[in-house]
Design a protein around this motif. Structure first.
Motif, PDB file in Angstrom:
ATOM      1  N   GLY A 168      20.320   6.165   8.887  1.00 32.08           N
ATOM      2  CA  GLY A 168      21.179   6.108  10.053  1.00 32.08           C
ATOM      3  C   GLY A 168      20.795   7.120  11.120  1.00 32.08           C
ATOM      4  N   GLU A 169      21.644   7.219  12.118  1.00 32.86           N
ATOM      5  CA  GLU A 169      21.364   8.073  13.269  1.00 32.86           C
ATOM      6  C   GLU A 169      21.691   9.533  12.981  1.00 32.86           C
ATOM      7  OE1 GLU A 169      23.901   6.203  16.088  1.00 32.86           O
ATOM      8  OE2 GLU A 169      22.434   4.658  16.642  1.00 32.86           O
ATOM      9  N   VAL A 170      20.978  10.431  13.683  1.00 38.26           N
ATOM     10  CA  VAL A 170      21.216  11.868  13.550  1.00 38.26           C
ATOM     11  C   VAL A 170      21.256  12.496  14.941  1.00 38.26           C
ATOM     12  CG1 VAL A 170      20.109  12.032  11.283  1.00 38.26           C
ATOM     13  CG2 VAL A 170      18.738  12.390  13.349  1.00 38.26           C
ATOM     14  N   THR A 171      21.776  13.698  15.000  1.00 36.23           N
ATOM     15  CA  THR A 171      21.772  14.487  16.230  1.00 36.23           C
ATOM     16  C   THR A 171      20.829  15.668  16.050  1.00 36.23           C
ATOM     17  OG1 THR A 171      24.051  13.902  16.788  1.00 36.23           O
ATOM     18  CG2 THR A 171      23.169  15.884  17.815  1.00 36.23           C
ATOM     19  N   ARG A 172      19.972  15.896  17.022  1.00 38.18           N
ATOM     20  CA  ARG A 172      19.030  17.009  16.964  1.00 38.18           C
ATOM     21  C   ARG A 172      18.950  17.685  18.338  1.00 38.18           C
ATOM     22  NH1 ARG A 172      19.868  16.325  12.369  1.00 38.18           N
ATOM     23  NH2 ARG A 172      18.499  15.444  10.782  1.00 38.18           N
ATOM     24  N   GLY A 173      18.680  18.973  18.327  1.00 37.58           N
ATOM     25  CA  GLY A 173      18.449  19.698  19.573  1.00 37.58           C
ATOM     26  C   GLY A 173      16.976  19.621  19.923  1.00 37.58           C
ATOM     27  N   ILE A 174      16.614  18.797  20.900  1.00 38.38           N
ATOM     28  CA  ILE A 174      15.215  18.662  21.309  1.00 38.38           C
ATOM     29  C   ILE A 174      14.839  19.888  22.146  1.00 38.38           C
ATOM     30  CG2 ILE A 174      13.505  17.237  22.464  1.00 38.38           C
ATOM     31  CD1 ILE A 174      14.728  15.802  20.137  1.00 38.38           C
ATOM     32  N   CYS A 175      13.771  20.568  21.757  1.00 38.10           N
ATOM     33  CA  CYS A 175      13.429  21.860  22.360  1.00 38.10           C
ATOM     34  C   CYS A 175      12.169  21.774  23.206  1.00 38.10           C
ATOM     35  CB  CYS A 175      13.196  22.904  21.265  1.00 38.10           C
ATOM     36  SG  CYS A 175      14.602  23.154  20.167  1.00 38.10           S
ATOM     37  N   THR A 176      12.115  22.608  24.214  1.00 42.65           N
ATOM     38  CA  THR A 176      10.873  22.872  24.935  1.00 42.65           C
ATOM     39  C   THR A 176      10.583  24.360  24.804  1.00 42.65           C
ATOM     40  OG1 THR A 176      12.059  23.203  27.034  1.00 42.65           O
ATOM     41  CG2 THR A 176      11.206  21.002  26.583  1.00 42.65           C
ATOM     42  N   THR A 177       9.296  24.691  24.758  1.00 43.41           N
ATOM     43  CA  THR A 177       8.901  26.083  24.556  1.00 43.41           C
ATOM     44  C   THR A 177       7.797  26.470  25.534  1.00 43.41           C
ATOM     45  OG1 THR A 177       7.244  25.495  22.884  1.00 43.41           O
ATOM     46  CG2 THR A 177       9.481  25.977  22.100  1.00 43.41           C
ATOM     47  N   ASP A 178       7.626  27.759  25.688  1.00 44.96           N
ATOM     48  CA  ASP A 178       6.557  28.307  26.512  1.00 44.96           C
ATOM     49  C   ASP A 178       6.070  29.588  25.851  1.00 44.96           C
ATOM     50  OD1 ASP A 178       4.774  28.907  28.542  1.00 44.96           O
ATOM     51  OD2 ASP A 178       6.289  29.838  29.821  1.00 44.96           O
ATOM     52  N   ASN A 179       4.811  29.571  25.410  1.00 47.47           N
ATOM     53  CA  ASN A 179       4.204  30.746  24.800  1.00 47.47           C
ATOM     54  C   ASN A 179       5.015  31.256  23.606  1.00 47.47           C
ATOM     55  OD1 ASN A 179       2.102  32.642  24.649  1.00 47.47           O
ATOM     56  ND2 ASN A 179       3.259  34.149  25.857  1.00 47.47           N
TER      57      ASN A 179
END
Length: 306
Positions: A168-179
């Motif tokens: 089934g479906e899940v919730t996730r925190g999609i992240c962006t990063t720098d260095n």
């Protein structure tokens, strides 16, 4: 045990939301091996192995008896023999800086959960969900980072494709990063696994994206920020959705990143998550732990190697 110089560190386990039931019993208290261990047992094991020397369970008063019967009493005995302290904090719906809206019976989210333990924390600490298996590596990464005493926060960053459920479906925190630092986090709901791909509301996601699984490393001073943020949340967010609004750690950290009030190191791990999101997850999770025991990653007598 880590080679990093010994530092007092706590593991805060957010277990106040474990009242969601399927079948019989609380889903997050379902056993995952032949010795009646549950997912939290493995998290506690991995945390102690990494060097954490205090465990704080955040629960609700109405589940205290069942919680202690299933895991709490056993963990207290194990930890006592290892010199690890165990404490309990209680997340209460009425413990808010303001009025509770009429008809509200839903907890206030992970931010309020951690604040319930504020008076028990004097040291750097990690935060995890009760019903997620994170693997050994991220506990070591977060613990060692906390022991460096930097004026920074950290987050264990998982790979999206390693964190999806087949059921089934899940919730996730999609992240962006720098260095190596977190620059933004977007709480994304309804992520569904389709073959080797992932979609959210029909939008294709990069399966190699870094995601948050709510495994954080904080210093004691962060609790003051979190408390101030909760006051603002109650004043500005609750009226729009009085019965369901939640104060969530990744959302608040994202706000702090926007104003550059914190630096958050993203500690990447390739560990494969598993958890009890759905009833159908139970056989797969149990099979996963059976395999890890067979491979020697864990002992059948789980805590015997500590």
């Amino acid at each position: 045990m880590s080679d990093i110089k010994k530092t007092d560190t706590s593991l805060v386990i957010m277990a106040a939301g474990i009242g969601s039931r399927f079948g019989t019993g609380i889903k997050q208290l379902a056993r995952v091996d032949e010795n009646d261990h549950i997912i939290m047992d493995y998290s506690v094991h991995d945390a102690i192995e990494a060097g954490f020397n205090k465990i704080i369970f955040i629960i609700r008063k109405d589940i205290e008896a069942e919680f202690k019967e299933v895991i709490g009493n056993r963990i207290e005995k194990v930890c006592s023999n290892l010199g690890v302290k165990v404490e309990y904090a209680f997340q209460e719906i009425n413990n808010v800086p303001g009025q509770v809206p009429e008809g509200r019976n839903k907890p206030w989210g992970t931010g309020q959960a951690v604040l319930a333990a504020k008076e028990l924390i004097d040291e750097p600490f990690a935060v995890i969900n009760a019903d997620d298996y994170y693997g050994k590596e991220p506990f070591g990464l977060v613990h060692d980072f906390l022991c460096q005493g930097k004026n920074e926060l950290c987050m264990a960053g998982f790979v999206l494709k390693n964190t999806l459920s087949d059921n089934g479906e899940v919730t996730r925190g999609i992240c962006t990063t720098d260095n190596g630092y977190l620059t933004s986090i977007n709480e994304t709901k309804k992520i569904r696994k389709t073959g080797d791909e992932a979609f959210a509301d029909g939008v294709k996601l990069d399966p190699d994206s870094m995601v948050s699984m709510n495994m954080w490393g904080f210093d004691r001073n962060f609790l003051d920020k979190l408390e101030n943020g909760f006051v603002e949340f109650m004043q500005t967010k609750v009226d729009a959705d009085p019965l369901k609004a939640e104060y969530l750690i990744p959302v608040y950290v994202g706000q702090l990143l926007e104003t550059q009030d914190v630096k958050v190191r993203a500690l990447k791990t390739d560990e494969i998550w598993c958890g009890m999101t759905y009833k159908e997850d139970i056989p797969q999770v149990a099979e996963r732990f059976e395999l890890m025991i067979a491979e020697g990653k864990y002992k059948e007598n789980l805590y015997s190697d500590l």
